[in-house]
Structures are given as structure tokens and as C-alpha cells.
Design a protein around this motif. Structure first.
Motif, PDB file in Angstrom:
ATOM      1  N   ARG A  95       0.831  -1.216   0.000  1.00  0.00           N
ATOM      2  CA  ARG A  95       0.000   0.000   0.000  1.00  0.00           C
ATOM      3  C   ARG A  95       0.857   1.254   0.000  1.00  0.00           C
ATOM      4  NH1 ARG A  95      -4.402  -1.837   4.590  1.00  0.00           N
ATOM      5  NH2 ARG A  95      -5.601  -3.243   3.262  1.00  0.00           N
ATOM      6  N   ARG A  96       1.946   1.229   0.741  1.00  0.00           N
ATOM      7  CA  ARG A  96       2.831   2.394   0.773  1.00  0.00           C
ATOM      8  C   ARG A  96       3.425   2.653  -0.612  1.00  0.00           C
ATOM      9  NH1 ARG A  96       5.365   0.910   4.727  1.00  0.00           N
ATOM     10  NH2 ARG A  96       7.144  -0.135   3.756  1.00  0.00           N
ATOM     11  N   HIS A 138       2.097   1.725  -3.366  1.00  0.00           N
ATOM     12  CA  HIS A 138       1.003   2.124  -4.238  1.00  0.00           C
ATOM     13  C   HIS A 138       0.673   3.612  -4.064  1.00  0.00           C
ATOM     14  CE1 HIS A 138      -2.190   0.757  -6.935  1.00  0.00           C
ATOM     15  NE2 HIS A 138      -2.937   1.675  -6.362  1.00  0.00           N
ATOM     16  N   ARG A 139       0.703   4.090  -2.819  1.00  0.00           N
ATOM     17  CA  ARG A 139       0.442   5.513  -2.589  1.00  0.00           C
ATOM     18  C   ARG A 139       1.506   6.377  -3.266  1.00  0.00           C
ATOM     19  NH1 ARG A 139      -0.523   3.525   2.668  1.00  0.00           N
ATOM     20  NH2 ARG A 139      -2.754   3.388   3.135  1.00  0.00           N
ATOM     21  N   GLU A 140       2.743   5.905  -3.227  1.00  0.00           N
ATOM     22  CA  GLU A 140       3.815   6.649  -3.893  1.00  0.00           C
ATOM     23  C   GLU A 140       3.577   6.726  -5.389  1.00  0.00           C
ATOM     24  OE1 GLU A 140       7.259   4.489  -2.751  1.00  0.00           O
ATOM     25  OE2 GLU A 140       7.321   5.284  -0.704  1.00  0.00           O
ATOM     26  N   LEU A 168       0.628   6.555  -6.851  1.00  0.00           N
ATOM     27  CA  LEU A 168      -0.513   7.435  -7.069  1.00  0.00           C
ATOM     28  C   LEU A 168      -0.110   8.904  -6.994  1.00  0.00           C
ATOM     29  CD1 LEU A 168      -3.336   5.621  -5.045  1.00  0.00           C
ATOM     30  CD2 LEU A 168      -3.170   5.855  -7.525  1.00  0.00           C
ATOM     31  N   THR A 169       0.818   9.217  -6.123  1.00  0.00           N
ATOM     32  CA  THR A 169       1.308  10.594  -6.023  1.00  0.00           C
ATOM     33  C   THR A 169       1.906  11.050  -7.338  1.00  0.00           C
ATOM     34  OG1 THR A 169       1.776  10.277  -3.667  1.00  0.00           O
ATOM     35  CG2 THR A 169       2.871  12.126  -4.761  1.00  0.00           C
ATOM     36  N   LEU A 206      -8.055   2.304  -1.636  1.00  0.00           N
ATOM     37  CA  LEU A 206      -6.790   1.976  -0.982  1.00  0.00           C
ATOM     38  C   LEU A 206      -6.900   2.400   0.476  1.00  0.00           C
ATOM     39  CD1 LEU A 206      -3.974   0.844  -1.671  1.00  0.00           C
ATOM     40  CD2 LEU A 206      -3.204   3.195  -1.930  1.00  0.00           C
ATOM     41  N   GLY A 260      -6.251   3.161   4.445  1.00  0.00           N
ATOM     42  CA  GLY A 260      -5.107   3.717   5.149  1.00  0.00           C
ATOM     43  C   GLY A 260      -5.503   4.763   6.162  1.00  0.00           C
ATOM     44  N   ARG A 266      -5.435   8.476   5.404  1.00  0.00           N
ATOM     45  CA  ARG A 266      -4.832   8.536   4.072  1.00  0.00           C
ATOM     46  C   ARG A 266      -5.582   7.680   3.062  1.00  0.00           C
ATOM     47  NH1 ARG A 266       0.970   6.408   5.127  1.00  0.00           N
ATOM     48  NH2 ARG A 266      -0.303   4.923   6.325  1.00  0.00           N
ATOM     49  N   SER A 267      -6.732   7.150   3.432  1.00  0.00           N
ATOM     50  CA  SER A 267      -7.506   6.316   2.515  1.00  0.00           C
ATOM     51  C   SER A 267      -7.889   7.103   1.268  1.00  0.00           C
ATOM     52  CB  SER A 267      -8.769   5.801   3.211  1.00  0.00           C
ATOM     53  OG  SER A 267      -8.444   4.982   4.308  1.00  0.00           O
ATOM     54  N   VAL A 268      -7.902   6.416   0.148  1.00  0.00           N
ATOM     55  CA  VAL A 268      -8.189   7.088  -1.112  1.00  0.00           C
ATOM     56  C   VAL A 268      -8.968   6.149  -2.024  1.00  0.00           C
ATOM     57  CG1 VAL A 268      -6.010   6.352  -2.155  1.00  0.00           C
ATOM     58  CG2 VAL A 268      -7.154   8.386  -3.020  1.00  0.00           C
TER      59      VAL A 268
END
Length: 348
Positions: A120-121, A123-125, A127-128, A153, A155, A158-160
Motif C-alpha cells: 500500500r505504501r 502504491h500511494r507513492e 498514485l502521487t 486503498l 489507510g 490517508r484512505s483514497v
């Protein structure tokens, strides 16, 4: 304690095979997904507790009249070098097996959490770098891809929720609202925790066919729960159309493939490769087909078919009396092994 160990062993066996098989084949869970979810959790917890408890009680039987007394005697043997002659080979084997199984389950649970959080971490990167904010509200972003894709996602703060350009172009406004409501239901009801627990159970005991049955059932139930939330404001026809469109994106062959026609991948190809449904399996759990559903859970063609069938041929909700009976059974499943293990020591 001798008969307690045998009773717990029989209970563990029943909860490991016939009960999950029968429940996975039953039709009523679709009529009451929440009740069925509670029962699945009770079966998993009671089964694990009974399995470990049976070995523990059998191993401690020669040195204590109950679990607490036996553990005190065992602690004296370990820390005070007291003689262990009262314990035979099979008692030591049972104690070792109980300790190893407990450690294995706990370690697998933590390892699964670590792997999911790491994915997930990452994946967030991605998405950024690859996603842009959506006009549909905070916590929603859009990736540049032609295939209809939607997922959430988890979190905490930080959920998105992630949508694709292709999805937004393919859906009508009401259908898009249904998808967003569905994804937000996954986040607000913390379905990721259920996926994590049952994914860890399957990873820990992959040779148990019931772990696969349980994980598949839970994946389907969380989708139904989120569907029910969407149905509070949107029509069944709208939701069915949305499910059909998004599921077509999850099965698109080229979604995760990198374009090589021009040498280096472009932004759209990179987004498709990095944010493909298959790449997202760590956010939920790997199931049949290995894909992530449009609804943010680990979905499969079978789950999608069951969801659509449930909407096309709706059945009346489970009667209140039956729901109460199932919930009472779930509570009893947890109370029986817990009581057999703890209560004799407290009363003695």
C-alpha cells in the motif's frame, strides 16, 4: 482435562471441515451478509482456539487439574528447573505443537500485515506520481487509463478511492455515484481488516481447503455489504450497470501490460502497468483470478456473478429470528472453547 482436550479436538475438526463446507454452499448468506460474516469470523476464531486449546490441555493434563494450574506447573519446570518426569513423550509433543502453531499463526498474521502495508505504501507513492485529484470529492483521485477501473486503498486518514479516465467516461452520473458510495462503504466499514485476517489464515494454513472457502466467502460478503450501502440511495439497475462496466475493466487483458511500440513506456502505459488490478492484490487478498474488483475488495468472476445474480433475483432478508439464532450460535462457538479452557481454573 483429558475429556476436555478430546472435546476441543472434535470441535476443531468439525469447524475445520464440515461446517465451512456446508456454509460455503448455503444460499442464505446472500440474504444476510452481515450475519454470515459474523458466523465466518466465529468459526475461524473458535476453530483456531479449539485446535490450540486441545493440544495445550492434553499436554498439561498430567501436571494440572485445569489449564491455569497446568500452566503454573509448566512455568515452574521452565523457570525453576523442576522435574519434567510427569510429562510423557506425547504430552511434550502436544505442548510443542501448540506453541509452534500459535507462533506460526501470530507470525503469519504480522507478516501478512507487513506485506500489505508495504504494498500500500508503494502504491500511494505511485498514485502521487501518476494520479490527479478528482472533482468528485476529497480522497478521490483519477489515473489516466482507458479501461474502467475503480478501487479503494485503505489507510485511515490517508484512505483514497481511485478511478480511471475510462471509468468516468463510461459511467453515467448515477452509476459513478454508486461506485463511489460502494468504495466508501469498504473504507468506512474497514473491510480491509477482514481481508487481512482471512488472508493471513489462508497463508498460515494453505493445506486446509476450508481456508480458501472462508476467504472466498468473505470476499464475496464484503462486496454484498458494500452493495447494500449503495442500494440505499441508488437503484438496482444503476448498480448492476456499474458492476458490469467496472468488471469489464478488471478483465481487460492489456491493462497491466507495458506498451513497447515506442521503446520507453509512456505515462498511460506506466499507469496501466503499476496500477493494474493484479498489482493491487496486496491491498486485499488474492482470490480466484488474482484480480482486484472495482469495489475495492479482492474480487473474482465468481464473486461478480453472485453479486449480479443477487441483484437480479433478490431474495427476502433472513428473518429476524433466524438472524438472532445465527448470531447466538456465533457467540456460543466462541464461548464454549473459551469457557472450557478458562472457567475451571477460575472456579478451582
Amino acid at each position: 482435562m483429558f475429556w476436555t482436550s478430546y472435546f476441543l479436538a472434535v470441535l476443531a475438526l468439525i469447524l475445520a471441515w464440515p461446517v465451512p463446507v456446508l456454509l460455503s454452499r448455503a444460499q442464505w448468506p446472500a440474504r444476510s451478509p452481515f450475519t454470515a460474516m459474523v458466523l465466518w469470523q466465529a468459526i475461524a476464531l473458535a476453530g483456531g482456539l479449539s485446535m490450540i486449546g486441545a493440544m495445550l490441555v492434553y499436554g498439561l493434563e498430567p501436571i494440572g487439574e485445569n489449564l491455569i494450574a497446568g500452566l503454573r506447573s509448566l512455568a515452574g519446570m521452565v523457570f525453576n528447573n523442576e522435574p519434567t518426569t510427569a510429562l510423557g513423550f506425547w504430552h511434550l509433543f502436544a505442548l510443542s505443537a501448540a506453541a509452534l502453531l500459535t507462533a506460526h499463526l501470530v507470525f503469519t498474521l504480522l507478516l501478512t500485515y507487513y506485506k500489505i502495508e508495504r504494498q500500500r505504501r508503494r502504491h500511494r507513492e505511485l498514485l502521487t506520481l501518476l494520479a490527479s485529484p478528482s472533482d468528485d470529492g476529497p480522497g478521490t483521485v483519477v489515473i489516466n487509463h482507458d479501461s474502467p477501473v475503480a478501487y479503494c486503498l485503505p489507510g485511515g486518514a490517508r484512505s483514497v478511492t481511485v478511478l480511471s479516465d475510462g471509468l468516468m467516461a463510461a459511467l453515467e452520473p448515477a452509476e459513478l455515484r454508486a461506485v463511489l458510495i460502494h468504495e466508501n462503504a469498504h473504507l468506512s466499514q474497514r473491510h480491509d481488516l477482514l481481508l487481512w485476517a482471512f488472508a493471513a489464515w489462508r497463508q498460515a494454513l494453505p493445506w486446509f481447503p476450508t481456508t480458501r472457502l472462508a476467504q472466498t466467502a468473505v470476499n464475496s460478503l464484503i462486496e454484498m455489504l458494500a452493495d447494500d450501502v449503495a442500494l440505499r440511495t441508488e437503484s438496482k439497475v444503476t448498480l448492476i450497470k456499474a458492476i458490469a462496466i467496472v468488471s469489464s475493466g478488471a478483465s481487460t487483458p492489456g491493462l497491466g501490460e507495458q506498451s513497447v511500440s515506442g521503446g520507453a513506456p509512456n505515462g498511460k502505459a506506466l499507469a496501466g502497468q503499476a496500477l493494474s488490478p493484479r498489482a493491487l492484490s496486496g491491498g486485499g487478498a488474492v482470490v480466484e483470478g488474482g484480480s482486484i474488483s472495482a469495489t475495492g475488495g479482492a474480487d473474482s468472476p465468481r464473486t461478480t456473478a453472485s453479486r449480479v445474480s443477487r441483484l437480479l433475483s433478490p431474495q427476502p432478508p433472513l428473518a429476524k429470528g433466524l438472524r438472532a439464532l445465527v448470531l447466538a450460535t456465533s457467540a456460543l462457538l466462541l464461548a464454549v472453547p473459551t469457557g472450557l479452557l478458562i472457567v475451571p481454573g477460575l472456579l478451582g
